[in-house]
Design an enzyme around this catalytic site. Structure first.
Site, PDB file in Angstrom:
ATOM      1  N   ASN A  11       0.868  -1.187   0.000  1.00 25.26           N
ATOM      2  CA  ASN A  11       0.000   0.000   0.000  1.00 25.26           C
ATOM      3  C   ASN A  11       0.900   1.230   0.000  1.00 25.26           C
ATOM      4  OD1 ASN A  11      -1.797   2.055   0.525  1.00 25.26           O
ATOM      5  ND2 ASN A  11      -2.220   1.426   2.646  1.00 25.26           N
ATOM      6  N   TRP A  12       0.962   1.879  -1.151  1.00 24.59           N
ATOM      7  CA  TRP A  12       1.881   3.021  -1.274  1.00 24.59           C
ATOM      8  C   TRP A  12       1.311   4.306  -0.665  1.00 24.59           C
ATOM      9  CZ3 TRP A  12       5.202   3.420  -6.374  1.00 24.59           C
ATOM     10  CH2 TRP A  12       6.039   2.300  -6.441  1.00 24.59           C
ATOM     11  N   LYS A  13       0.036   4.254  -0.271  1.00 27.75           N
ATOM     12  CA  LYS A  13      -0.623   5.435   0.306  1.00 27.75           C
ATOM     13  C   LYS A  13      -0.424   6.651  -0.625  1.00 27.75           C
ATOM     14  CE  LYS A  13       0.386   3.400   4.750  1.00 27.75           C
ATOM     15  NZ  LYS A  13       0.252   3.524   6.192  1.00 27.75           N
ATOM     16  N   HIS A  98      -9.318   0.904   5.118  1.00 23.79           N
ATOM     17  CA  HIS A  98      -8.018   1.090   5.779  1.00 23.79           C
ATOM     18  C   HIS A  98      -8.224   2.025   6.972  1.00 23.79           C
ATOM     19  CE1 HIS A  98      -3.916   2.379   6.535  1.00 23.79           C
ATOM     20  NE2 HIS A  98      -3.527   1.304   5.871  1.00 23.79           N
ATOM     21  N   GLU A 100      -6.602   4.424   8.063  1.00 21.61           N
ATOM     22  CA  GLU A 100      -6.402   5.852   7.784  1.00 21.61           C
ATOM     23  C   GLU A 100      -7.649   6.460   7.149  1.00 21.61           C
ATOM     24  OE1 GLU A 100      -2.688   5.460   5.674  1.00 21.61           O
ATOM     25  OE2 GLU A 100      -1.724   4.864   7.552  1.00 21.61           O
ATOM     26  N   GLU A 168      -5.037  -5.276  10.582  1.00 26.95           N
ATOM     27  CA  GLU A 168      -4.015  -4.251  10.770  1.00 26.95           C
ATOM     28  C   GLU A 168      -4.255  -3.517  12.087  1.00 26.95           C
ATOM     29  OE1 GLU A 168      -2.127  -3.068   6.801  1.00 26.95           O
ATOM     30  OE2 GLU A 168      -3.818  -1.737   7.122  1.00 26.95           O
ATOM     31  N   GLY A 174       2.890   1.897  10.676  1.00 27.04           N
ATOM     32  CA  GLY A 174       3.881   2.959  10.534  1.00 27.04           C
ATOM     33  C   GLY A 174       4.648   3.295  11.801  1.00 27.04           C
ATOM     34  N   SER A 214       3.708  -2.527  10.209  1.00 30.71           N
ATOM     35  CA  SER A 214       5.157  -2.579  10.428  1.00 30.71           C
ATOM     36  C   SER A 214       5.785  -3.915  10.032  1.00 30.71           C
ATOM     37  CB  SER A 214       5.490  -2.216  11.884  1.00 30.71           C
ATOM     38  OG  SER A 214       5.131  -0.874  12.140  1.00 30.71           O
ATOM     39  N   GLY A 235       2.908  -1.243   4.186  1.00 32.71           N
ATOM     40  CA  GLY A 235       2.925   0.173   3.853  1.00 32.71           C
ATOM     41  C   GLY A 235       4.342   0.642   3.528  1.00 32.71           C
ATOM     42  N   GLY A 236       4.994   1.266   4.504  1.00 31.04           N
ATOM     43  CA  GLY A 236       6.301   1.892   4.296  1.00 31.04           C
ATOM     44  C   GLY A 236       7.332   1.015   3.603  1.00 31.04           C
TER      45      GLY A 236
END
Ligand code: PEP
Length: 254
Positions: A11-13, A98, A100, A168, A174, A214, A235-236
């Site tokens: 997930n590149w957000k 998600h 967010e 999640e 993150g 993470s 993610g990251g």
């Protein structure tokens, strides 16, 4: 009984420009050189990059997904994107719910359910996210929160083919923090059991339940080995091919 085929989705957000396809191409080269992977690999870039990524990665085997969709197929919804548009651009899946989006846009499970249904209508796989906050975990509410989100977010017509669940924990996203392996196993077993009551054992046992929060090259192997974990939502660590490969390669055949 069908064993779920693992999925590792990045997930590149809100990260990436057209030039970032270079990272995805770097990943494609690593995949091609690996001699086989026993998992599907997906990148969910920002919506503006989906068509380009689909075009330029078409022979790589990397699937492309969206990060959100609207519940309706068209209409007066400024700034929104319909599931049909994602499909038309070449996406095969879309993340819905998600944390967010649940937090930043106040999305309820009811809305997530409508979005997941829209994904199904458009022929996309819905990747439905659920997860507890830090304070909910501290109060011992984790399994209740997951149950509530799951039952509220899964639409009629959900099957193992059209839906993936991503667990999640919000506090792990993150932050570099992860639950213990026992805690991950407990939540995933709980999700599998609830899916079984809701959908029947066939779909429940074949449905992929991803862990997200993470995931890094250094912890991927132990997290992916937990029972009922059928891949990762990353993610990251999905932004750089080297890091993402360090996670995906847990599933390398040789
Ligand atoms: C995510 O946002 O879905 C996620 C899991 O992020 P990270 O891997 O950076 O924790």
């Amino acid at each position: 009984m069908n064993q779920p085929h693992p999925l590792v989705a990045g997930n590149w957000k809100m990260n990436g420009l057209r030039v970032s396809v270079n990272e995805a191409e770097n990943l494609a080269e690593r995949l091609a050189g690996a001699g086989g992977i026993s998992a599907e690999v997906m990148i969910c870039p920002p919506a503006l990059l989906i068509a380009q990524f689909c075009r330029e990665l078409s022979s790589s085997g990397i699937l492309i997904g969206g990060q959100d969709c609207h519940g309706e197929s068209s209409g007066a919804h400024t700034g929104d994107i319909a599931a049909e548009m994602l499909k038309d651009a070449g996406a095969s899946s879309v993340i819905v719910g998600h944390s967010e989006r649940r937090a930043d846009h106040g999305e309820s499970s009811e809305e997530v359910c409508v979005k997941a249904s829209a994904a199904h209508r458009a022929g996309l796989t819905a990747i439905i996210c659920v997860g507890e906050t830090q304070s909910q975990r501290e109060k011992g509410q984790t399994l209740d929160v997951i149950s509530e989100q799951l039952s509220g977010s899964i639409p009629h017509g959900t099957t193992a083919q059209n839906t993936v669940i991503a667990y999640e924990p919000v506090w792990a996203i993150g932050t570099g923090l992860t639950p213990t392996l026992d805690d991950v196993g407990e939540v995933h077993a709980h999700i599998r059991a609830q899916l079984s009551s809701a959908l029947g054992q066939g779909d429940a046992s074949a449905m992929r339940i991803l862990y997200g929060g993470s995931v890094k090259p250094g912890n991927a192997a132990e997290l992916m080995a937990v029972e009922n974990v059928n891949g990762a939502l990353v993610g990251g660590a999905s932004l750089k091919a080297e890091d993402f490969w360090g996670i995906i390669s847990v599933y390398a055949k040789s």
